[in-house]
Design an enzyme around this catalytic site. Structure first.
Site, PDB file in Angstrom:
ATOM      1  N   HIS A 150      -0.810  -8.260  10.594  1.00 31.36           N
ATOM      2  CA  HIS A 150      -0.716  -9.339   9.597  1.00 31.36           C
ATOM      3  C   HIS A 150       0.729  -9.627   9.208  1.00 31.36           C
ATOM      4  O   HIS A 150       1.626  -8.846   9.514  1.00 31.36           O
ATOM      5  CB  HIS A 150      -1.546  -9.014   8.345  1.00 31.36           C
ATOM      6  N   HIS A 196      -7.502  -8.960   5.653  1.00 28.69           N
ATOM      7  CA  HIS A 196      -6.477 -10.019   5.594  1.00 28.69           C
ATOM      8  C   HIS A 196      -5.764 -10.160   6.938  1.00 28.69           C
ATOM      9  O   HIS A 196      -5.656  -9.213   7.718  1.00 28.69           O
ATOM     10  CB  HIS A 196      -5.461  -9.765   4.477  1.00 28.69           C
ATOM     11  N   HIS A 210       7.017  -8.634   4.715  1.00 26.22           N
ATOM     12  CA  HIS A 210       6.916  -7.683   5.823  1.00 26.22           C
ATOM     13  C   HIS A 210       5.946  -8.219   6.863  1.00 26.22           C
ATOM     14  O   HIS A 210       5.194  -9.151   6.598  1.00 26.22           O
ATOM     15  CB  HIS A 210       6.446  -6.300   5.355  1.00 26.22           C
ATOM     16  N   HIS A 242      -3.477   1.020  -0.432  1.00 26.48           N
ATOM     17  CA  HIS A 242      -3.489  -0.158  -1.298  1.00 26.48           C
ATOM     18  C   HIS A 242      -4.806  -0.197  -2.077  1.00 26.48           C
ATOM     19  O   HIS A 242      -5.854   0.187  -1.547  1.00 26.48           O
ATOM     20  CB  HIS A 242      -3.458  -1.441  -0.468  1.00 26.48           C
ATOM     21  N   TYR A 251       5.484   1.922   4.676  1.00 21.12           N
ATOM     22  CA  TYR A 251       6.508   0.867   4.754  1.00 21.12           C
ATOM     23  C   TYR A 251       7.852   1.465   5.121  1.00 21.12           C
ATOM     24  O   TYR A 251       8.243   2.511   4.577  1.00 21.12           O
ATOM     25  CB  TYR A 251       6.651   0.151   3.408  1.00 21.12           C
ATOM     26  N   GLU A 261       5.493  -2.515   8.417  1.00 19.76           N
ATOM     27  CA  GLU A 261       4.403  -1.701   7.888  1.00 19.76           C
ATOM     28  C   GLU A 261       3.554  -1.246   9.068  1.00 19.76           C
ATOM     29  O   GLU A 261       3.408  -1.988  10.044  1.00 19.76           O
ATOM     30  CB  GLU A 261       3.534  -2.538   6.933  1.00 19.76           C
TER      31      GLU A 261
END
Ligand code: CA
Ligand code: FE
Length: 303
Positions: A150, A196, A210, A242, A251, A261
């Site tokens: 992503h 996502h 990122h 998360h 990260y 990431e």
């Protein structure tokens, strides 16, 4: 007709040799083509020609990113919808933008990010045979993520871009972080039935927060952290989870200042799912569930 998933990112790097060494030896990408000022790379399990393009430039950041579509006709379909929404669209023929690249349409989001839809990129195969393959190739280097996952972008008006992605490009909102004033601080959207594929957080237009590589499980997050530590790569956030997406992550920065990431977990979703909302009071846990706080550097983004 549909947009399938994130296809590629083209990032700026002021030191092409250093960046190429990092993305091949630390991250473990495979180089597929090289020009004087661009290097094309892919993850080991991707079949398409490239998912990361390094472009020489005086600064770091994002030049453009692309999503893959199912059919060539999807490009016509979305070009018509974009133009109906008043957005200028540029078309590229197969291979015109770069080696191995497909047909594409390029346009700007309301946040000035350059986005592309692409079809028919050259298929170079993953590193496994098509008959009786082993589960993974031997001799992988570094973190060796199987694929890209992503992008996370910054935008002055998150809400405007979110509406655009939903209304014009059929992305679906999965989660939102809503400020006490009622405005969206950050949003997460998908097209691939995962938690996502793109996310937005309030910040400068055209900024890259990122981009993320997928890894298969939590142990691979640990291996990625081991790899960073071994090579002296700056880890920004130790392996954690998360609240938003429930995904697990690490990260760190490439040597040119682009935040990377590695990500795993999260959930599967369906088009009729209702979005999840996080309140500003829970912003810390939304982003970093265990720490419950977000350090200021994480919210600082350069364009
Ligand atoms: Ca995804
Ligand atoms: Fe992410």
């Amino acid at each position: 007709m549909s947009i399938l998933r994130l296809s590629h990112v083209e990032i700026r790097v002021p030191d092409l040799e250093l960046a190429t060494a990092y993305y091949s030896e630390v991250v473990g990408l495979v180089e597929t083509a090289r020009e004087p000022e661009r290097v094309f790379m892919k993850c080991w399990d991707e079949h398409q020609h490239h998912s990361v393009v390094l472009s020489y430039a005086p600064t770091h950041g994002l030049n453009h990113f692309g999503f893959k579509v199912t059919d060539a006709e999807d490009l016509d379909h979305y070009q018509a919808r974009l133009e109906a929404a008043g957005v200028a669209v540029r078309r590229y023929g197969r291979g015109e933008w770069g080696p191995g690249h497909g047909q594409a349409i390029r346009f700007a989001l309301p946040s000035a990010h350059q986005m592309e839809l692409v079809h028919g990129m050259e298929q170079v195969g993953n590193l496994l045979p098509r008959t009786n393959p082993p589960p993974r190739p031997m001799g992988l280097i570094g973190m060796a993520p199987p694929r890209i996952d992503h992008v996370f972008l910054t935008a002055e008006e998150v809400e405007t871009v979110t509406v655009f992605l939903r209304d014009v490009l059929d992305f679906r909102l999965t989660e939102q972080l809503v400020g006490d004033d009622g405005f969206q601080i950050a949003t997460w959207l998908e097209v691939s039935h995962t938690s996502h594929d793109i996310a937005l957080i309030t910040g400068p237009n055209s900024g890259l927060h990122h981009f993320a590589f997928w890894v298969d499980d939590w142990n691979d997050i640990r291996t990625a952290a081991d790899t960073c530590a071994y090579h002296g790569v700056h880890i920004e956030t130790n392996p954690t989870r998360h609240g938003v997406t429930r995904g697990q992550c690490l990260y760190f920065f490439d040597p040119c200042g682009n935040r990377n990431e590695v990500y795993t977990g999260g959930y599967w979703t369906e088009p009729d799912a209702e979005p999840t909302t996080w309140t500003e009071a829970e912003m810390g846990r939304a982003l970093f569930y265990y720490d419950g706080v977000v350090n200021q550097r994480f919210l600082t983004v350069h364009t």
